[in-house]
Design a protein around this motif. Structure first.
Motif, PDB file in Angstrom:
ATOM      1  N   CYS A   1       0.841  -1.200   0.000  1.00 32.28           N
ATOM      2  CA  CYS A   1       0.000   0.000   0.000  1.00 32.28           C
ATOM      3  C   CYS A   1       0.873   1.245   0.000  1.00 32.28           C
ATOM      4  CB  CYS A   1      -0.897   0.007   1.240  1.00 32.28           C
ATOM      5  SG  CYS A   1      -1.941   1.474   1.370  1.00 32.28           S
ATOM      6  N   THR A   2       0.456   2.223  -0.774  1.00 34.78           N
ATOM      7  CA  THR A   2       1.152   3.504  -0.833  1.00 34.78           C
ATOM      8  C   THR A   2       0.152   4.615  -0.586  1.00 34.78           C
ATOM      9  OG1 THR A   2       2.702   2.621  -2.465  1.00 34.78           O
ATOM     10  CG2 THR A   2       2.549   5.013  -2.295  1.00 34.78           C
ATOM     11  N   PHE A   3       0.522   5.566   0.269  1.00 36.61           N
ATOM     12  CA  PHE A   3      -0.248   6.788   0.478  1.00 36.61           C
ATOM     13  C   PHE A   3       0.575   7.926  -0.108  1.00 36.61           C
ATOM     14  CE2 PHE A   3      -2.265   4.095   3.511  1.00 36.61           C
ATOM     15  CZ  PHE A   3      -3.510   4.633   3.764  1.00 36.61           C
ATOM     16  N   VAL A   4      -0.037   8.737  -0.961  1.00 35.61           N
ATOM     17  CA  VAL A   4       0.661   9.875  -1.548  1.00 35.61           C
ATOM     18  C   VAL A   4      -0.237  11.107  -1.495  1.00 35.61           C
ATOM     19  CG1 VAL A   4       2.083   8.483  -3.107  1.00 35.61           C
ATOM     20  CG2 VAL A   4      -0.096   9.353  -3.907  1.00 35.61           C
ATOM     21  N   GLU A   5       0.398  12.256  -1.492  1.00 39.63           N
ATOM     22  CA  GLU A   5      -0.344  13.513  -1.562  1.00 39.63           C
ATOM     23  C   GLU A   5      -0.286  14.031  -2.982  1.00 39.63           C
ATOM     24  OE1 GLU A   5      -0.374  16.780   1.568  1.00 39.63           O
ATOM     25  OE2 GLU A   5       0.865  17.697   0.002  1.00 39.63           O
ATOM     26  N   VAL A   6      -1.433  14.491  -3.461  1.00 43.32           N
ATOM     27  CA  VAL A   6      -1.531  15.089  -4.789  1.00 43.32           C
ATOM     28  C   VAL A   6      -2.033  16.521  -4.620  1.00 43.32           C
ATOM     29  CG1 VAL A   6      -1.939  12.874  -5.930  1.00 43.32           C
ATOM     30  CG2 VAL A   6      -3.887  14.237  -5.168  1.00 43.32           C
ATOM     31  N   SER A   7      -1.821  17.341  -5.624  1.00 42.15           N
ATOM     32  CA  SER A   7      -2.225  18.741  -5.486  1.00 42.15           C
ATOM     33  C   SER A   7      -3.738  18.919  -5.539  1.00 42.15           C
ATOM     34  CB  SER A   7      -1.548  19.615  -6.538  1.00 42.15           C
ATOM     35  OG  SER A   7      -1.921  19.201  -7.832  1.00 42.15           O
ATOM     36  N   ARG A   8      -4.414  18.111  -6.357  1.00 38.09           N
ATOM     37  CA  ARG A   8      -5.878  18.138  -6.420  1.00 38.09           C
ATOM     38  C   ARG A   8      -6.359  17.077  -7.394  1.00 38.09           C
ATOM     39  NH1 ARG A   8      -8.913  22.739  -9.644  1.00 38.09           N
ATOM     40  NH2 ARG A   8     -10.362  21.034  -9.712  1.00 38.09           N
ATOM     41  N   PHE A   9      -7.675  16.893  -7.410  1.00 37.56           N
ATOM     42  CA  PHE A   9      -8.315  15.974  -8.347  1.00 37.56           C
ATOM     43  C   PHE A   9      -9.180  16.776  -9.309  1.00 37.56           C
ATOM     44  CE2 PHE A   9      -7.714  13.290  -4.517  1.00 37.56           C
ATOM     45  CZ  PHE A   9      -6.859  12.369  -5.079  1.00 37.56           C
ATOM     46  N   ILE A  10      -9.802  16.104 -10.275  1.00 36.88           N
ATOM     47  CA  ILE A  10     -10.660  16.769 -11.251  1.00 36.88           C
ATOM     48  C   ILE A  10     -11.721  17.607 -10.548  1.00 36.88           C
ATOM     49  CG2 ILE A  10     -12.400  16.353 -13.038  1.00 36.88           C
ATOM     50  CD1 ILE A  10     -10.726  13.890 -13.867  1.00 36.88           C
ATOM     51  N   ASP A  11     -12.332  17.037  -9.515  1.00 40.92           N
ATOM     52  CA  ASP A  11     -13.313  17.761  -8.708  1.00 40.92           C
ATOM     53  C   ASP A  11     -12.631  18.164  -7.405  1.00 40.92           C
ATOM     54  OD1 ASP A  11     -15.347  18.498  -6.893  1.00 40.92           O
ATOM     55  OD2 ASP A  11     -16.791  17.169  -7.862  1.00 40.92           O
ATOM     56  N   PRO A  12     -12.526  19.439  -7.116  1.00 44.59           N
ATOM     57  CA  PRO A  12     -11.821  19.859  -5.900  1.00 44.59           C
ATOM     58  C   PRO A  12     -12.489  19.392  -4.603  1.00 44.59           C
ATOM     59  CG  PRO A  12     -12.726  21.761  -7.082  1.00 44.59           C
ATOM     60  CD  PRO A  12     -12.962  20.557  -7.933  1.00 44.59           C
ATOM     61  N   ALA A  13     -13.727  18.899  -4.655  1.00 49.42           N
ATOM     62  CA  ALA A  13     -14.388  18.381  -3.452  1.00 49.42           C
ATOM     63  C   ALA A  13     -13.906  16.970  -3.109  1.00 49.42           C
ATOM     64  CB  ALA A  13     -15.904  18.379  -3.633  1.00 49.42           C
ATOM     65  N   TRP A  14     -13.251  16.299  -4.072  1.00 49.68           N
ATOM     66  CA  TRP A  14     -12.714  14.971  -3.802  1.00 49.68           C
ATOM     67  C   TRP A  14     -11.456  15.121  -2.965  1.00 49.68           C
ATOM     68  CZ3 TRP A  14     -12.545  13.020  -9.548  1.00 49.68           C
ATOM     69  CH2 TRP A  14     -13.839  12.917 -10.058  1.00 49.68           C
ATOM     70  N   LEU A  15     -11.399  14.435  -1.855  1.00 55.69           N
ATOM     71  CA  LEU A  15     -10.239  14.487  -0.968  1.00 55.69           C
ATOM     72  C   LEU A  15      -9.350  13.263  -1.118  1.00 55.69           C
ATOM     73  CD1 LEU A  15     -12.140  15.701   2.225  1.00 55.69           C
ATOM     74  CD2 LEU A  15     -10.959  17.097   0.492  1.00 55.69           C
ATOM     75  N   VAL A  16      -9.862  12.232  -1.777  1.00 53.41           N
ATOM     76  CA  VAL A  16      -9.141  10.963  -1.890  1.00 53.41           C
ATOM     77  C   VAL A  16      -9.555  10.249  -3.177  1.00 53.41           C
ATOM     78  CG1 VAL A  16     -10.888   9.739  -0.514  1.00 53.41           C
ATOM     79  CG2 VAL A  16      -8.572   8.805  -0.649  1.00 53.41           C
ATOM     80  N   GLU A  17      -8.626   9.513  -3.748  1.00 57.05           N
ATOM     81  CA  GLU A  17      -8.885   8.550  -4.825  1.00 57.05           C
ATOM     82  C   GLU A  17      -8.085   7.311  -4.503  1.00 57.05           C
ATOM     83  OE1 GLU A  17      -8.616   9.154  -9.015  1.00 57.05           O
ATOM     84  OE2 GLU A  17      -9.572  11.115  -8.943  1.00 57.05           O
ATOM     85  N   ILE A  18      -8.573   6.160  -4.966  1.00 54.01           N
ATOM     86  CA  ILE A  18      -7.900   4.890  -4.679  1.00 54.01           C
ATOM     87  C   ILE A  18      -7.769   4.075  -5.958  1.00 54.01           C
ATOM     88  CG2 ILE A  18      -8.112   2.680  -3.458  1.00 54.01           C
ATOM     89  CD1 ILE A  18      -9.450   4.240  -1.193  1.00 54.01           C
ATOM     90  N   GLU A  19      -6.600   3.445  -6.128  1.00 50.18           N
ATOM     91  CA  GLU A  19      -6.357   2.473  -7.197  1.00 50.18           C
ATOM     92  C   GLU A  19      -6.095   1.127  -6.540  1.00 50.18           C
ATOM     93  OE1 GLU A  19      -2.921   3.867  -9.292  1.00 50.18           O
ATOM     94  OE2 GLU A  19      -4.085   5.235 -10.530  1.00 50.18           O
TER      95      GLU A  19
END
Length: 144
Positions: free
Chosen positions: A109-127
């Protein structure tokens, strides 16, 4: 198993963006199932649980788990997860939801910080990536 002759199975979420962008919610190729970056989208298309990292992570995992099942995999088949957050300081909230599903599986498992997603209300995405053992594949999927 020759992956060059094994057909690919595409799993769709029904999103109108899939054909526009050219992606699938998940792809199964032989024993491998890969689930694309999964955002916390509610059934009505809005953002699920605005402002709540834990609840958004649960929603992402619900969507991803459904895609895994449709691809013939189970949570026990998961070998890797990637959790992307817009604020790494909230990792424990996402980790709590992740641990509720994967404590017994313990994938890489890897946790990373990203600058933002397509929708700024999304706080997390998972693969998610899974490998399905031959003996656990549903009968209609053996040999494809």
């Amino acid at each position: 198993m020759d992956l060059h002759t094994t057909p690919r199975r595409l799993v769709s979420s029904g999103s109108p963006l899939e054909p526009e962008i050219g992606f699938s919610r998940a792809v199964r190729h032989g024993p491998y199932v890969s689930v694309a970056g999964t955002a916390p989208i509610a059934p009505d298309g809005t953002t699920s649980a605005p402002g709540d990292v834990y609840a958004q992570t649960v929603r992402c995992l619900d969507i991803a788990e459904a895609a895994l099942r449709e691809g013939g995999a189970r949570l026990a088949d998961v070998v890797r997860t990637r959790v992307m957050l817009t604020d790494a300081t909230t990792w424990r909230e996402a980790a709590r939801a992740h641990g509720e599903r994967f404590a017994g599986v313990r994938p890489a498992c890897t946790f990373v910080e990203v600058s933002r997603f397509i929708d700024p209300a999304w706080l997390v995405e998972i693969e998610i990536d899974a490998i399905v053992a031959e003996h656990t594949a549903p009968a209609d999927m053996v040999g494809w």
